[in-house]
Design a protein around this motif. Structure first.
Motif, mmCIF file in Angstrom:
data_model
loop_
_atom_site.group_PDB
_atom_site.id
_atom_site.type_symbol
_atom_site.label_atom_id
_atom_site.label_comp_id
_atom_site.label_asym_id
_atom_site.label_seq_id
_atom_site.Cartn_x
_atom_site.Cartn_y
_atom_site.Cartn_z
ATOM 1 N N LEU A 3 -28.936 -2.001 9.073
ATOM 2 C CA LEU A 3 -29.223 -0.788 8.267
ATOM 3 C C LEU A 3 -30.365 -1.521 7.186
ATOM 4 C CD1 LEU A 3 -25.509 -0.170 6.925
ATOM 5 C CD2 LEU A 3 -27.031 1.098 8.459
ATOM 6 N N VAL A 22 -31.346 4.990 14.797
ATOM 7 C CA VAL A 22 -31.128 4.362 13.457
ATOM 8 C C VAL A 22 -29.991 4.986 12.706
ATOM 9 C CG1 VAL A 22 -32.286 4.034 11.383
ATOM 10 C CG2 VAL A 22 -33.581 4.435 13.318
ATOM 11 N N PRO A 23 -28.942 3.899 12.314
ATOM 12 C CA PRO A 23 -27.632 4.653 11.781
ATOM 13 C C PRO A 23 -27.959 4.975 10.390
ATOM 14 C CG PRO A 23 -27.560 2.121 11.888
ATOM 15 C CD PRO A 23 -29.055 2.628 12.711
ATOM 16 N N PRO A 24 -27.285 6.082 10.127
ATOM 17 C CA PRO A 24 -27.353 6.510 8.702
ATOM 18 C C PRO A 24 -26.968 5.388 7.615
ATOM 19 C CG PRO A 24 -26.356 8.192 9.790
ATOM 20 C CD PRO A 24 -26.498 6.924 10.761
ATOM 21 N N GLY A 25 -27.669 5.462 6.463
ATOM 22 C CA GLY A 25 -27.447 4.375 5.752
ATOM 23 C C GLY A 25 -28.579 3.428 5.482
ATOM 24 N N ALA A 26 -29.560 3.301 6.592
ATOM 25 C CA ALA A 26 -30.796 2.635 6.677
ATOM 26 C C ALA A 26 -31.629 3.394 5.892
ATOM 27 C CB ALA A 26 -31.133 2.284 8.159
ATOM 28 N N ARG A 27 -32.093 2.808 4.866
ATOM 29 C CA ARG A 27 -33.233 3.588 4.070
ATOM 30 C C ARG A 27 -34.664 3.680 4.717
ATOM 31 N NH1 ARG A 27 -35.240 1.337 -0.621
ATOM 32 N NH2 ARG A 27 -34.521 -0.545 0.043
ATOM 33 N N MET A 28 -35.231 4.809 4.739
ATOM 34 C CA MET A 28 -36.484 4.937 5.109
ATOM 35 C C MET A 28 -37.630 4.510 4.058
ATOM 36 S SD MET A 28 -36.570 5.822 8.254
ATOM 37 C CE MET A 28 -34.992 5.724 9.460
ATOM 38 N N GLY A 68 -39.718 7.553 2.754
ATOM 39 C CA GLY A 68 -38.594 8.598 2.214
ATOM 40 C C GLY A 68 -38.364 9.738 3.199
ATOM 41 N N LYS A 69 -38.985 9.491 4.432
ATOM 42 C CA LYS A 69 -38.871 10.626 5.330
ATOM 43 C C LYS A 69 -37.678 10.150 6.520
ATOM 44 C CE LYS A 69 -43.640 12.358 5.473
ATOM 45 N NZ LYS A 69 -44.623 11.347 5.476
ATOM 46 N N TYR A 70 -36.606 11.003 6.503
ATOM 47 C CA TYR A 70 -35.504 10.875 7.431
ATOM 48 C C TYR A 70 -35.553 11.572 8.554
ATOM 49 C CZ TYR A 70 -33.729 8.189 3.627
ATOM 50 O OH TYR A 70 -33.599 6.943 2.737
ATOM 51 N N PRO A 71 -35.072 10.732 9.739
ATOM 52 C CA PRO A 71 -35.084 11.114 11.067
ATOM 53 C C PRO A 71 -33.865 12.379 11.190
ATOM 54 C CG PRO A 71 -34.077 9.094 11.118
ATOM 55 C CD PRO A 71 -34.310 9.514 9.648
ATOM 56 N N LEU A 72 -34.257 13.218 12.039
ATOM 57 C CA LEU A 72 -33.332 14.544 12.334
ATOM 58 C C LEU A 72 -33.187 14.407 13.861
ATOM 59 C CD1 LEU A 72 -32.675 17.495 12.942
ATOM 60 C CD2 LEU A 72 -31.954 16.874 10.990
ATOM 61 N N GLY A 90 -38.390 14.239 15.116
ATOM 62 C CA GLY A 90 -37.420 15.157 15.386
ATOM 63 C C GLY A 90 -36.975 16.539 15.011
ATOM 64 N N PRO A 117 -26.209 -3.587 3.533
ATOM 65 C CA PRO A 117 -26.537 -4.847 2.810
ATOM 66 C C PRO A 117 -27.092 -4.676 1.372
ATOM 67 C CG PRO A 117 -27.843 -4.215 4.905
ATOM 68 C CD PRO A 117 -26.587 -3.549 4.801
ATOM 69 N N GLU A 140 -30.004 7.915 1.631
ATOM 70 C CA GLU A 140 -29.747 7.171 2.966
ATOM 71 C C GLU A 140 -28.257 7.562 3.439
ATOM 72 O OE1 GLU A 140 -30.175 5.657 0.131
ATOM 73 O OE2 GLU A 140 -28.940 3.827 0.291
ATOM 74 N N LYS A 141 -27.453 8.095 2.347
ATOM 75 C CA LYS A 141 -26.120 8.215 2.816
ATOM 76 C C LYS A 141 -25.809 9.614 2.965
ATOM 77 C CE LYS A 141 -24.801 3.765 1.190
ATOM 78 N NZ LYS A 141 -24.065 3.118 0.324
ATOM 79 N N ASN A 179 -34.381 16.932 4.046
ATOM 80 C CA ASN A 179 -34.919 15.889 4.374
ATOM 81 C C ASN A 179 -33.938 14.603 4.101
ATOM 82 O OD1 ASN A 179 -36.460 13.486 4.997
ATOM 83 N ND2 ASN A 179 -37.221 13.122 2.807
ATOM 84 N N GLY A 180 -32.858 14.160 5.082
ATOM 85 C CA GLY A 180 -32.036 13.292 5.244
ATOM 86 C C GLY A 180 -31.433 13.209 6.427
ATOM 87 N N TYR A 181 -30.633 12.106 6.518
ATOM 88 C CA TYR A 181 -30.113 11.796 8.087
ATOM 89 C C TYR A 181 -29.568 13.259 8.549
ATOM 90 C CZ TYR A 181 -31.301 7.041 8.355
ATOM 91 O OH TYR A 181 -31.713 5.735 8.474
ATOM 92 N N GLY A 182 -29.474 13.640 9.641
ATOM 93 C CA GLY A 182 -28.919 14.815 10.215
ATOM 94 C C GLY A 182 -28.833 15.054 11.775
ATOM 95 N N ARG A 193 -17.705 5.919 9.352
ATOM 96 C CA ARG A 193 -18.340 5.467 8.297
ATOM 97 C C ARG A 193 -17.965 6.097 7.007
ATOM 98 N NH1 ARG A 193 -23.779 3.953 9.401
ATOM 99 N NH2 ARG A 193 -23.717 3.707 7.170
ATOM 100 N N LEU A 238 -20.407 7.407 4.011
ATOM 101 C CA LEU A 238 -21.360 8.260 4.058
ATOM 102 C C LEU A 238 -20.792 9.576 3.619
ATOM 103 C CD1 LEU A 238 -22.996 7.824 7.973
ATOM 104 C CD2 LEU A 238 -23.674 6.911 5.628
#
Ligand SMILES: Cc1ncc(C[n+]2csc(CCOP(=O)(O)OP(=O)(O)O)c2C)c(N)n1
Ligand code: SF4
Ligand SMILES: [Mg+2]
Lengths: 650, 328
Positions: A428, A447-453, A456-460, A470, B21, B69-70, B88-91, B110, B113
């Motif tokens: 993470l 990349v597991p969710p919970g890891a900050r980017m 600020g751009k998150y993967p899809l 993505g 962490p 991020e969650k 814009n987030g995990y998806g 998880r 999340l």
């Protein structure tokens, strides 16, 4: 661990103390030293044949003898004929053994169906309460024991004849001079936790069998040559292929999974369902296979490499989602414990006919990795290899096993767990500015969710063709680039896997190529062929897709290459692996030896097919009830159904 | 959706549980703005009801200041299921109909999340119908928002499982003849523990419903009438005050011991909820049903915890070694 077995005090009367070295009933008997014996138990499935066989297998494991078992379960859930075959040997046991040295027949039908598998000079031990053998057939040694009557007598009325299996175990222990203390310990362990009377009953049955003066009717006794442990040799553990897969996954740090029951996959999920919680993980029984693979992908998406599995029909249902895993580059382990197909097919038989499905099953160009386990031991290690590849290349990985591996028990050297165990942790740590989940020039790492980017751009994670972040794209150039990226991972992997070693002659006339559970019989066949003067080798593929680099160099050293596999020759006359190898290497000397009777290859069958015309390859003992011709079962060649349908024979 | 009562992650070592962490927060968490959670511009047709759903989702995230991020935004396939691309987030944009089990895996592994799932009526009630039922029955913790437009939008106007009888589509040119699904009835029957209904023209109501759904422990489903202006225009006018309809809200019990309260809806009363669901279209809006049946997440976690405790919380290596010792 377990308390010492409580022994009923019936020993003195039968003259059989619970010592490791029992005196024989007749003083003039000297046990014959052997290093290999094939014992086949034949009865009905309610007779506990499997558990008697399993005791023998585990005993052999504890005695550092290699063991290999082979069993059939009738397609019906209960009742019907059942066999268990144990091959115990002090040396390396590769295959289950073509013919039995020793046949135990519980019923008349067991005798009739299996006498054809007994070696000439072999021993038929039969229940004289139920079986009337043809004593005029002088090829065999007949030993009749009133097994049913004696078991009932030993256990009293309530148990009826339940316990015959353990009675037999006692008899066999006597005949083969097996380690009685270890066997009793195994019996006690097996029934530990249950009612104490059950343990006592089992030990009583064992004692009754062991104490029976079998020496009066069988003038021969055997003793396995002692195994001399090599330096640094590890203790043996004994398990079946599905157990090995499950524990391999656990060692590999796989903590999550989902499945739906189907023979012969179910026991993998049953084990994981009860084992994973002990490790803080979870296995979910899903509503169907579509749900199962999707759940598993959810686990993987969450950051924990997950497993799903099934047999052919269920894998078909998972196919669309596996395509998504390819496209979205999601790590996933898919186990296919193959059985006879298509459709419901031969649910309790063995076949290797899902290779194409594993490699190509899916729409579009959807690269995935396919591994095939060759032995029970390999089931353990291949699970670890699958997890390694899935993580490193962020890709779906198939493990192909089959009915024969799933149901047989082998002993193998205990794995060095402390060097193998993987601790599943989530990475993470924040990802740097500019991080791209699908960078074209890199191998994707999910990349597991919970890891900050940090930017600020998150993967899809996407099943649509996507750009490096993505996000969907219809750009032809990007689809070309991304298709190549997903395919090139597999090329990279191919560079990394070593070409398998050739067994036997490194240069010669015939190379036998195999994959999966045919490892044993193919290697035994090569051994025999070489003993008969052939220049032959065997090459067994674990990494079936992608193939390791450098195979062409091996192929160049042999005049013929025969691919031996349990599937159909197809429209063009080549089995599935043979087709792939021919397409890959454009090598006309690649031949194909296939069969579709739903039974494991016997060594003789392979010799017949590969070395046709040589005297050593001719079948010596006609076997009743089994088709003698496997090669051509096209309708015009089939005279009677009995010829092609196995008649209750494993 | 809360993060309690869910299983620990896979690792047996104390250090490797799902506590991220950054729990100690060694960075400054900036305020999460709408801008930060906005991604691609939506590809929906102008006027599509789904825009307002997206706006409501942004609002909830902003209002609740979820950790960026969650947030996990998931979907199957359909116009509505394009949703994750606009956040814009995990998806993940998964396959048609299977997003419930995908979300289940994420939710079960998880607990830290926030699992949100968006989809259409075809995705949820037709191809994904079996998963919907079982996700509900197992009460897996997630917030599932169904954008119901009574039609297949992405594939351009085929009959959907919620299309009313008589609806003329490309697959029913003379009008649909099959009995449609009643989403509220079906969800209550299946065992969903939070069942609500809203309308895409009512942003405040949508926000309210999403918040309540995410605060609920378990399988929370919201059906939102979201108009497909392209293939079923005007479908939900009868519940849109601006189009002359009536947006009738469920009057929930306040438990204030007043006589009026007697007449109000008890959301824990399954039969009463079922009765509300029987009302003729456009029916009523709000929370139909809510119950606090334990989640699968909680039950599995309990099993994991008691199992591990009984074993004395061994390391993975000790555990597997012990198993192998028994196989010798
Ligand atoms: C397995 C599979 N079958 C069919 C399709 C084609 N398909 C895509 S979306 C869709 C229906 C979408 O309807 P709905 O879920 O109501 O979403 P909407 O577009 O109306 O928002 C269909 C049939 C597909 N993508 N995958
Ligand atoms: S087709 Fe209908 S559902 Fe799809 S984007 Fe357009 S208006 Fe919305
Ligand atoms: Mg729709």
């Amino acid at each position: 661990m377990n308390p010492p077995p409580v022994l009923p005090q019936t020993d003195a009367a039968n003259g059989a103390p619970a010592a490791a070295n029992p005196p024989s009933d007749r003083a003039d008997l000297r046990p014959e030293s052997i290093n290999d014996a094939v014992i086949r138990l034949a009865g009905d499935s309610q007779d506990g044949i499997q558990s008697a066989g399993a005791f023998l297998a585990r005993l052999a494991g504890r005695s550092a003898q290699d063991v290999m078992t082979y069993m059939t379960i009738p397609a019906t859930i209960s009742g019907g004929p059942s066999i268990f075959q144990v091959r115990m040997g002090t040396g390396e046991v590769l295959s289950a053994g073509d013919e039995a040295d020793f046949l135990v027949a519980f019923y008349q039908h067991s005798y009739q169906d299996h006498i054809g598998c007994l070696k000439e000079g072999g021993v038929l031990l039969y229940d004289s309460d139920n079986v009337e053998p043809d004593l005029d057939d002088k090829r065999f040694v007949y030993v009749g024991v009133p097994i049913t009557g004696l078991t009932v007598e030993a256990l009293g009325g309530t148990a009826k004849d339940k316990g015959k299996n353990i009675f037999i175990l006692g008899l066999i222990a006597k005949i083969f001079h097996l380690d009685v203390d270890k066997l009793k310990a195994l019996i006690t362990e097996k029934f530990a936790g249950k009612d104490e009377s059950i343990v006592n009953t089992a030990l009583m049955a064992f004692q009754a069998g062991y104490g029976y003066p079998v020496g009066n009717v069988l003038t021969k006794q055997y003793r396995f040559e002692p195994h001399v442990p090599k330096e640094g040799e590890r203790a043996q553990i004994t398990m079946d292929g599905n157990q090995a897969l499950a524990y391999g996954l656990i060692a590999a740090g796989v903590r999550y999974g989902a499945g739906y029951p189907i023979t012969p996959w179910s026991s993998v999920m049953e084990i994981l369902r009860s084992e994973l919680p002990k490790y803080g993980g979870l296995f979910v029984q899903a509503e169907d296979e579509l749900g199962a693979v999707s759940l598993a992908l959810g686990f993987s998406f969450s950051g924990y490499l997950a497993v799903t599995g099934s047999a052919g029909p269920g894998i078909s249902l998972k196919t669309e989602a596996i395509g998504w895993a390819s496209m979205s580059e999601m790590p996933l382990i898919i186990i296919n414990v193959q059985r006879g197909g298509p459709s419901t097919g031969l649910p309790t038989n063995v076949e290797q006919s899902d290779l194409f499905q594993a490699i190509f099953g899916g729409h579009g160009d959807s690269p995935r990795v396919v591994l095939a386990a060759s032995t029970v031991e390999d089931c353990f290690y291949i699970a670890i290899e699958a997890a390694r590849i899935a993580r490193k290349y962020s890709t779906p990985v198939f493990i192909l096993s089959d009915t024969s591996l799933a149901t047989r028990i082998e002993a193998f050297g205990e794995p060095e767990l402390k060097d193998l165990m993987i601790d599943p942790t989530l990475d993470l740590t924040p990802r740097p500015v500019g991080f791209k989940p699908y960078a074209v020039d890199q191998i994707t790492q999910h990349v597991p969710p919970g890891a900050r980017m940090l930017d600020g751009k998150y993967p899809l994670i996407s099943g649509l063709e996507h750009d490096e972040m993505g996000h969907p794209t219809g750009s032809p150039k990007l689809h070309m680039a991304m298709t190549a990226k997903r395919r090139n991972k597999l090329r990279k992997l191919a560079e990394e896997i070593p070409a398998p070693e050739v067994y036997g002659d490194q240069l010669g006339d015939t190379l036998l190529v195999g994959w999966g559970s045919t490892y044993g019989p193919i290697h035994d066949a090569v051994k025999l062929a070489r003993e008969n003067g052939e220049k032959a080798g065997a090459l067994h593929l674990r990494h079936v897709h992608p193939l390791p680099n450098g195979l062409e160099k091996v192929f160049a050293k042999f005049k013929r290459i025969v691919v031996v596999e349990m599937n159909d020759q197809g429209v063009y006359g080549f089995g599935q692996l043979a087709t792939i190898l021919r397409a890959r290497f454009c090598e006309p000397k690649i031949e194909s030896a296939t069969k579709t009777d739903g039974l494991t290859f016997r060594v003789k069958e392979i010799l017949e097919r590969v070395f046709e015309g040589r005297s050593f390859a001719a079948r010596k003992i006609p076997r009743e009830g089994i088709p003698t011709v496997h090669t051509d079962t096209s309708p015009e060649n089939v005279k009677s159904l009995k010829e092609v349908v196995p008649q209750g024979v494993g | 959706m809360s993060t309690e009562n869910t299983p620990t992650n896979g690792s047996a070592t104390a250090t490797a549980t799902a506590t991220p962490p950054d729990a100690t927060l060694d960075f400054v968490r900036e305020k999460l703005t709408k801008k930060a959670i906005t991604a691609d511009h939506p590809t929906w047709c102008p006027g599509c009801g789904d825009f307002a759903v997206l706006a409501s989702y942004y609002k909830v995230i902003e209002k609740r200041q979820l950790e960026h991020e969650k947030i996990v935004t998931l979907a199957g396939i359909g116009c509505s299921s394009r949703f994750p691309y606009f956040v814009n987030g995990y998806g993940a944009h998964f396959i048609h109909g299977r997003a419930v089990p995908l979300a289940s895996g994420i939710s079960l592994a998880r607990p830290d999340l926030h699992v949100f799932l968006f989809g259409g009526d075809g995705d949820g009630f037709s191809i994904g119908g079996n998963h919907l039922n079982h996700g509900a029955r197992k009460n897996i913790n997630m917030t599932y928002f169904i954008m119901d437009n009574f039609v297949y939008g992405l594939t351009k106007k085929q009959t959907s499982p919620t299309s009313p009888i008589g609806f003329k589509s490309k697959t029913d040119p003379t009008g649909a003849i099959d009995q449609p699904v009643n989403p509220m009835k079906q969800l209550i029957c299946a065992g969903a523990t939070f069942v609500a209904r809203t309308h895409a023209t009512q942003v405040n109501h949508m926000v309210q419903m999403i918040e309540r759904a995410m605060d609920h422990q378990g399988f929370s489903v919201i059906e939102c009438l979201s108009e497909c202006v392209e293939f079923f225009p005007g479908a939900f006018d009868s519940a849109n005050p601006r189009k002359g309809g009536a947006f009738a809200l469920i009057d929930e019990k306040k438990w204030d011991n007043t006589p009026e309260d007697e007449l109000r809806h008890d959301v824990t009363d399954e039969l009463a909820a079922y009765k509300l669901a029987q009302l003729p279209f456009p029916g009523v809006f709000g929370v139909f049903y809510e119950s606090d049946r334990p989640t699968k997440n909680a039950l599995e976690k309990k099993w994991i915890d008691t199992t591990r405790e009984k074993l004395g919380n061994p390391t993975d290596l000790q555990l597997l070694q012990k198993t192998f010792d028994r196989m010798k």
